[in-house]
Design a protein around this motif. Structure first.
Motif, mmCIF file in Angstrom:
data_model
loop_
_atom_site.group_PDB
_atom_site.id
_atom_site.type_symbol
_atom_site.label_atom_id
_atom_site.label_comp_id
_atom_site.label_asym_id
_atom_site.label_seq_id
_atom_site.Cartn_x
_atom_site.Cartn_y
_atom_site.Cartn_z
ATOM 1 N N MET A 1 1.050 -1.325 -0.050
ATOM 2 C CA MET A 1 0.052 0.048 -0.076
ATOM 3 C C MET A 1 0.994 1.249 -0.150
ATOM 4 O O MET A 1 1.822 1.237 0.655
ATOM 5 N N LYS A 2 0.764 1.899 -0.928
ATOM 6 C CA LYS A 2 1.402 3.294 -0.985
ATOM 7 C C LYS A 2 0.782 4.308 -0.373
ATOM 8 O O LYS A 2 -0.512 4.603 -0.353
ATOM 9 N N PHE A 3 1.564 5.140 0.516
ATOM 10 C CA PHE A 3 0.788 6.264 1.287
ATOM 11 C C PHE A 3 1.091 7.684 0.720
ATOM 12 O O PHE A 3 2.254 7.763 0.121
ATOM 13 N N ASN A 4 0.111 8.541 0.743
ATOM 14 C CA ASN A 4 0.394 9.741 0.404
ATOM 15 C C ASN A 4 0.902 10.457 1.757
ATOM 16 O O ASN A 4 0.087 10.646 2.692
ATOM 17 N N LEU A 5 2.031 10.928 1.910
ATOM 18 C CA LEU A 5 2.548 11.419 3.209
ATOM 19 C C LEU A 5 2.063 12.715 3.622
ATOM 20 O O LEU A 5 2.880 13.512 3.848
ATOM 21 N N ASP A 6 0.855 12.872 3.346
ATOM 22 C CA ASP A 6 0.108 14.020 3.554
ATOM 23 C C ASP A 6 -0.363 14.032 5.141
ATOM 24 O O ASP A 6 -0.007 13.301 6.144
ATOM 25 N N LYS A 7 -1.115 15.306 5.425
ATOM 26 C CA LYS A 7 -1.502 15.259 6.722
ATOM 27 C C LYS A 7 -2.398 14.361 7.349
ATOM 28 O O LYS A 7 -2.579 14.141 8.396
ATOM 29 N N GLU A 8 -3.468 13.966 6.384
ATOM 30 C CA GLU A 8 -4.352 12.948 6.532
ATOM 31 C C GLU A 8 -3.636 11.469 7.064
ATOM 32 O O GLU A 8 -4.224 11.239 8.007
ATOM 33 N N PHE A 9 -2.763 11.229 6.381
ATOM 34 C CA PHE A 9 -2.069 10.155 6.728
ATOM 35 C C PHE A 9 -1.413 10.365 8.025
ATOM 36 O O PHE A 9 -1.260 9.385 8.776
ATOM 37 N N ALA A 10 -0.652 11.547 8.129
ATOM 38 C CA ALA A 10 -0.167 11.664 9.514
ATOM 39 C C ALA A 10 -0.915 11.419 10.580
ATOM 40 O O ALA A 10 -0.676 11.286 11.662
ATOM 41 N N ARG A 11 -2.369 12.091 10.386
ATOM 42 C CA ARG A 11 -3.233 12.076 11.374
ATOM 43 C C ARG A 11 -3.492 10.483 11.805
ATOM 44 O O ARG A 11 -3.597 10.171 12.821
ATOM 45 N N LYS A 12 -3.578 9.643 10.734
ATOM 46 C CA LYS A 12 -3.880 8.433 10.895
ATOM 47 C C LYS A 12 -2.885 7.599 11.819
ATOM 48 O O LYS A 12 -2.983 6.771 12.484
ATOM 49 N N LEU A 13 -1.669 7.843 11.521
ATOM 50 C CA LEU A 13 -0.510 7.338 12.046
ATOM 51 C C LEU A 13 -0.476 7.931 13.483
ATOM 52 O O LEU A 13 -0.230 6.992 14.388
ATOM 53 N N ALA A 14 -0.718 9.065 13.618
ATOM 54 C CA ALA A 14 -0.778 9.528 15.229
ATOM 55 C C ALA A 14 -1.857 8.724 16.130
ATOM 56 O O ALA A 14 -1.854 8.483 17.095
ATOM 57 N N VAL A 15 -3.108 8.523 15.240
ATOM 58 C CA VAL A 15 -4.178 7.681 16.017
ATOM 59 C C VAL A 15 -3.624 6.255 16.486
ATOM 60 O O VAL A 15 -3.743 5.791 17.396
ATOM 61 N N MET A 16 -2.815 5.772 15.321
ATOM 62 C CA MET A 16 -2.359 4.259 15.603
ATOM 63 C C MET A 16 -1.486 4.383 16.789
ATOM 64 O O MET A 16 -1.420 3.452 17.542
ATOM 65 N N ILE A 17 -0.483 5.530 16.910
ATOM 66 C CA ILE A 17 0.551 5.424 17.814
ATOM 67 C C ILE A 17 -0.124 5.802 19.082
ATOM 68 O O ILE A 17 0.153 5.382 20.216
#
Length: 177
Positions: free
Chosen positions: A1-17
């Motif tokens: 899965m390719k990620f668009n390293l944008d703010k929305e992805f960063a927000r999802k990464l933050a939720v997982m962390i």
């Protein structure tokens, strides 16, 4: 899965962390790979690539998420993903059903943006406790929660599955497995 390293992805990464679904052992080697293949990796990737502390990693992500240009986020989308993270932790047997219900209740009470209020989770928890932690009731309840949060669980699971091989590779590099 390719990620668009944008703010929305960063927000999802933050939720997982933030939910503790993933931690540095999941994202270290992922960040290294992004850095290796990118001519100009995002600064937030560089910053979290060396950050083991959960709070500091979250601060890095939130600083990026809330930087200019400012973007509007629909809060409950990410709050519901948090519940999806907790559910995956339950499925992975990292937490019990009672812990899932309690943590989901605490989280939804604190944000008030989850699609169901904290009372939903606390009601399920009370019934579960009153049943003597019945496995039959647990099965009924977890299927109900899975149905209500199906989209969120599936979405976060797609992201989680991307980080899982990096976690396993990290453990192998340390001689743990």
């Amino acid at each position: 899965m390719k990620f668009n390293l944008d703010k929305e992805f960063a927000r999802k990464l933050a939720v997982m962390i933030d939910s503790r679904l993933i931690w540095y052992k999941h994202y270290y080697l992922w960040c290294d790979e992004i850095i290796e293949i990118s001519d100009n990796p995002p600064s937030w990737i560089l910053d979290i690539s060396i950050e083991k502390n959960r709070g500091s990693a979250l601060n890095i992500l939130y600083e990026y998420i809330h930087s200019e240009p400012f973007e509007h986020y629909i809060g409950n989308k990410f709050d519901d993903l948090y519940i999806g993270c907790l559910y995956l932790k339950y499925c992975r047997r990292e937490i019990s059903w009672a812990t899932f219900l309690n943590d989901a209740g605490v989280y939804s009470d604190g944000t008030e943006m989850v699609k169901f209020s904290c009372e939903y989770f606390y009601h399920l928890l009370n019934r579960y406790e009153d049943s003597g932690f019945s496995m039959a009731l647990e099965n009924v309840q977890h299927l109900e929660v899975k149905k209500e949060f199906y989209r969120e669980i599936e979405e976060i699971n797609q992201y989680y599955n991307v980080f899982l091989p990096y976690y396993e590779k990290y453990l192998k590099s340390k001689g743990v497995i």
